[in-house]
Structure formats: C-alpha cells, structure tokens
Scaffold this motif. Structure first.
Motif, PDB file in Angstrom:
ATOM      1  N   GLU A 232       0.829  -1.214   0.000  1.00  0.00           N
ATOM      2  CA  GLU A 232       0.000   0.000   0.000  1.00  0.00           C
ATOM      3  C   GLU A 232       0.856   1.254   0.000  1.00  0.00           C
ATOM      4  OE1 GLU A 232      -2.693  -0.065   3.288  1.00  0.00           O
ATOM      5  OE2 GLU A 232      -4.010  -1.551   2.358  1.00  0.00           O
ATOM      6  N   LEU A 233       1.939   1.231   0.762  1.00  0.00           N
ATOM      7  CA  LEU A 233       2.809   2.407   0.833  1.00  0.00           C
ATOM      8  C   LEU A 233       3.481   2.716  -0.499  1.00  0.00           C
ATOM      9  CD1 LEU A 233       4.493   1.922   4.319  1.00  0.00           C
ATOM     10  CD2 LEU A 233       2.822   3.665   3.668  1.00  0.00           C
ATOM     11  N   THR A 234       3.688   1.697  -1.326  1.00  0.00           N
ATOM     12  CA  THR A 234       4.310   1.949  -2.626  1.00  0.00           C
ATOM     13  C   THR A 234       3.349   2.654  -3.571  1.00  0.00           C
ATOM     14  OG1 THR A 234       3.641  -0.136  -3.675  1.00  0.00           O
ATOM     15  CG2 THR A 234       5.718  -0.138  -2.425  1.00  0.00           C
ATOM     16  N   GLY A 235       2.043   2.533  -3.311  1.00  0.00           N
ATOM     17  CA  GLY A 235       1.063   3.129  -4.206  1.00  0.00           C
ATOM     18  C   GLY A 235       0.823   2.301  -5.461  1.00  0.00           C
ATOM     19  N   ARG A 236       1.459   1.148  -5.522  1.00  0.00           N
ATOM     20  CA  ARG A 236       1.292   0.267  -6.675  1.00  0.00           C
ATOM     21  C   ARG A 236       0.364  -0.891  -6.296  1.00  0.00           C
ATOM     22  NH1 ARG A 236       7.329  -1.065  -7.773  1.00  0.00           N
ATOM     23  NH2 ARG A 236       6.344  -2.760  -8.898  1.00  0.00           N
ATOM     24  N   PRO A 237      -0.274  -1.520  -7.278  1.00  0.00           N
ATOM     25  CA  PRO A 237      -1.145  -2.652  -6.960  1.00  0.00           C
ATOM     26  C   PRO A 237      -0.340  -3.864  -6.478  1.00  0.00           C
ATOM     27  CG  PRO A 237      -0.975  -2.383  -9.323  1.00  0.00           C
ATOM     28  CD  PRO A 237      -0.265  -1.208  -8.698  1.00  0.00           C
ATOM     29  N   SER A 238      -0.948  -4.662  -5.638  1.00  0.00           N
ATOM     30  CA  SER A 238      -0.305  -5.893  -5.179  1.00  0.00           C
ATOM     31  C   SER A 238      -0.146  -6.845  -6.355  1.00  0.00           C
ATOM     32  CB  SER A 238      -1.158  -6.587  -4.113  1.00  0.00           C
ATOM     33  OG  SER A 238      -1.292  -5.770  -2.999  1.00  0.00           O
ATOM     34  N   PRO A 239       0.915  -7.646  -6.348  1.00  0.00           N
ATOM     35  CA  PRO A 239       1.066  -8.629  -7.410  1.00  0.00           C
ATOM     36  C   PRO A 239      -0.103  -9.612  -7.383  1.00  0.00           C
ATOM     37  CG  PRO A 239       3.053  -8.513  -6.070  1.00  0.00           C
ATOM     38  CD  PRO A 239       2.017  -7.681  -5.398  1.00  0.00           C
ATOM     39  N   SER A 240      -0.530 -10.034  -8.535  1.00  0.00           N
ATOM     40  CA  SER A 240      -1.654 -10.977  -8.586  1.00  0.00           C
ATOM     41  C   SER A 240      -1.314 -12.132  -9.507  1.00  0.00           C
ATOM     42  CB  SER A 240      -2.924 -10.257  -9.046  1.00  0.00           C
ATOM     43  OG  SER A 240      -2.718  -9.708 -10.323  1.00  0.00           O
ATOM     44  N   TYR A 241      -0.398 -12.960  -9.086  1.00  0.00           N
ATOM     45  CA  TYR A 241      -0.041 -14.133  -9.852  1.00  0.00           C
ATOM     46  C   TYR A 241      -0.233 -15.366  -8.986  1.00  0.00           C
ATOM     47  CZ  TYR A 241       4.213 -12.458  -7.556  1.00  0.00           C
ATOM     48  OH  TYR A 241       5.110 -11.945  -6.654  1.00  0.00           O
ATOM     49  N   THR A 242      -0.334 -16.505  -9.642  1.00  0.00           N
ATOM     50  CA  THR A 242      -0.513 -17.759  -8.906  1.00  0.00           C
ATOM     51  C   THR A 242       0.837 -18.244  -8.410  1.00  0.00           C
ATOM     52  OG1 THR A 242      -0.193 -19.154 -10.833  1.00  0.00           O
ATOM     53  CG2 THR A 242      -2.451 -18.364 -10.408  1.00  0.00           C
ATOM     54  N   ARG A 243       0.807 -19.167  -7.498  1.00  0.00           N
ATOM     55  CA  ARG A 243       2.047 -19.737  -6.980  1.00  0.00           C
ATOM     56  C   ARG A 243       2.858 -20.368  -8.117  1.00  0.00           C
ATOM     57  NH1 ARG A 243       4.062 -21.291  -1.968  1.00  0.00           N
ATOM     58  NH2 ARG A 243       5.391 -23.130  -2.005  1.00  0.00           N
ATOM     59  N   ALA A 244       2.169 -20.997  -9.050  1.00  0.00           N
ATOM     60  CA  ALA A 244       2.851 -21.661 -10.164  1.00  0.00           C
ATOM     61  C   ALA A 244       3.535 -20.675 -11.104  1.00  0.00           C
ATOM     62  CB  ALA A 244       1.853 -22.513 -10.939  1.00  0.00           C
ATOM     63  N   THR A 245       3.059 -19.437 -11.145  1.00  0.00           N
ATOM     64  CA  THR A 245       3.643 -18.458 -12.071  1.00  0.00           C
ATOM     65  C   THR A 245       4.444 -17.369 -11.356  1.00  0.00           C
ATOM     66  OG1 THR A 245       1.614 -17.139 -12.048  1.00  0.00           O
ATOM     67  CG2 THR A 245       1.812 -18.819 -13.774  1.00  0.00           C
ATOM     68  N   MET A 246       4.811 -17.609 -10.098  1.00  0.00           N
ATOM     69  CA  MET A 246       5.615 -16.629  -9.365  1.00  0.00           C
ATOM     70  C   MET A 246       6.955 -16.412 -10.051  1.00  0.00           C
ATOM     71  SD  MET A 246       5.167 -17.459  -5.367  1.00  0.00           S
ATOM     72  CE  MET A 246       3.670 -17.109  -4.511  1.00  0.00           C
ATOM     73  N   PRO A 247       7.408 -15.167 -10.105  1.00  0.00           N
ATOM     74  CA  PRO A 247       8.685 -14.881 -10.775  1.00  0.00           C
ATOM     75  C   PRO A 247       9.878 -15.223  -9.892  1.00  0.00           C
ATOM     76  CG  PRO A 247       7.708 -12.873  -9.941  1.00  0.00           C
ATOM     77  CD  PRO A 247       6.725 -13.972  -9.669  1.00  0.00           C
ATOM     78  N   VAL A 248      10.230 -16.496  -9.867  1.00  0.00           N
ATOM     79  CA  VAL A 248      11.367 -16.950  -9.068  1.00  0.00           C
ATOM     80  C   VAL A 248      12.269 -17.827  -9.920  1.00  0.00           C
ATOM     81  CG1 VAL A 248      10.102 -16.911  -6.887  1.00  0.00           C
ATOM     82  CG2 VAL A 248      10.184 -19.007  -8.215  1.00  0.00           C
ATOM     83  N   ARG A 249      13.477 -17.994  -9.443  1.00  0.00           N
ATOM     84  CA  ARG A 249      14.405 -18.893 -10.101  1.00  0.00           C
ATOM     85  C   ARG A 249      15.038 -19.778  -9.031  1.00  0.00           C
ATOM     86  NH1 ARG A 249      19.384 -16.326 -13.172  1.00  0.00           N
ATOM     87  NH2 ARG A 249      20.545 -16.899 -11.325  1.00  0.00           N
ATOM     88  N   VAL A 250      14.985 -21.063  -9.229  1.00  0.00           N
ATOM     89  CA  VAL A 250      15.565 -22.018  -8.278  1.00  0.00           C
ATOM     90  C   VAL A 250      16.962 -22.373  -8.743  1.00  0.00           C
ATOM     91  CG1 VAL A 250      15.348 -24.306  -7.236  1.00  0.00           C
ATOM     92  CG2 VAL A 250      13.301 -22.950  -7.717  1.00  0.00           C
ATOM     93  N   ILE A 251      17.919 -22.187  -7.847  1.00  0.00           N
ATOM     94  CA  ILE A 251      19.298 -22.546  -8.140  1.00  0.00           C
ATOM     95  C   ILE A 251      19.674 -23.673  -7.187  1.00  0.00           C
ATOM     96  CG2 ILE A 251      21.692 -21.765  -8.179  1.00  0.00           C
ATOM     97  CD1 ILE A 251      20.586 -18.928  -8.670  1.00  0.00           C
ATOM     98  N   ARG A 252      19.936 -24.817  -7.760  1.00  0.00           N
ATOM     99  CA  ARG A 252      20.270 -25.991  -6.936  1.00  0.00           C
ATOM    100  C   ARG A 252      21.787 -26.117  -6.825  1.00  0.00           C
ATOM    101  NH1 ARG A 252      15.482 -28.333  -6.069  1.00  0.00           N
ATOM    102  NH2 ARG A 252      13.939 -28.230  -7.699  1.00  0.00           N
ATOM    103  N   ARG A 253      22.251 -26.313  -5.604  1.00  0.00           N
ATOM    104  CA  ARG A 253      23.688 -26.525  -5.382  1.00  0.00           C
ATOM    105  C   ARG A 253      24.021 -27.977  -5.663  1.00  0.00           C
ATOM    106  NH1 ARG A 253      25.621 -23.159  -0.163  1.00  0.00           N
ATOM    107  NH2 ARG A 253      25.321 -21.127  -1.107  1.00  0.00           N
ATOM    108  N   VAL A 254      25.189 -28.193  -6.169  1.00  0.00           N
ATOM    109  CA  VAL A 254      25.606 -29.562  -6.477  1.00  0.00           C
ATOM    110  C   VAL A 254      26.669 -30.031  -5.526  1.00  0.00           C
ATOM    111  CG1 VAL A 254      25.862 -31.052  -8.447  1.00  0.00           C
ATOM    112  CG2 VAL A 254      25.680 -28.618  -8.813  1.00  0.00           C
TER     113      VAL A 254
END
Length: 72
Positions: free
Chosen positions: A50-72
């Motif tokens: 709310e403080l940013t004045g921008r709308p809250s993100p409205s995406y599903t868990r499956a389409t969240m903008p994340v990247r998984v980096i797996r350690r080997v």
C-alpha cells in the motif's frame, strides 16, 4: 491511495525507541503461534505494498517470478 491518504495512514504508525544494545529480542516464537507470525508477515506485506502506491502482485504460486538454483 492518494498522497493525502498515505499521509493520514502514516499518522497512525507507532514507533519505539531503545538505547543501542538494549533492544528487545525479536524472537516471537515463545509468545506467538506460527499462524500468528504468518498473519503478521501477511499484514506487513500488505501495508508495504500500500505504501508503494502500486497494486499488489496478482499471480498464482505456479507463475511466481522466481528462479531455483540448486547446489551440487
């Protein structure tokens, strides 16, 4: 939310002042349940968006903008 609305909302914020080194412990696990702590995080997140004045993100868990980096 208009600038006047944000200003009015900021008037209700509370702050506490502590001497350096005398801050209270931030671990709430002894006094709150995991559900209560999750509700606190959800409320803080909602307020911060709310403080940013921008709308809250409205995406599903499956389409969240994340990247998984797996350690080997």
């Amino acid at each position: 939310m208009t600038p006047a609305d944000r200003f009015a909302a900021s008037r209700t914020l509370q702050a506490r002042v502590f001497r350096l080194g005398e801050e209270p412990d931030d671990d709430l696990s002894a006094t709150t349940s995991p559900e209560e702590r999750l509700a606190m995080v959800a409320e803080l997140s909602r307020r911060m968006w709310e403080l940013t004045g921008r709308p809250s993100p409205s995406y599903t868990r499956a389409t969240m903008p994340v990247r998984v980096i797996r350690r080997v």
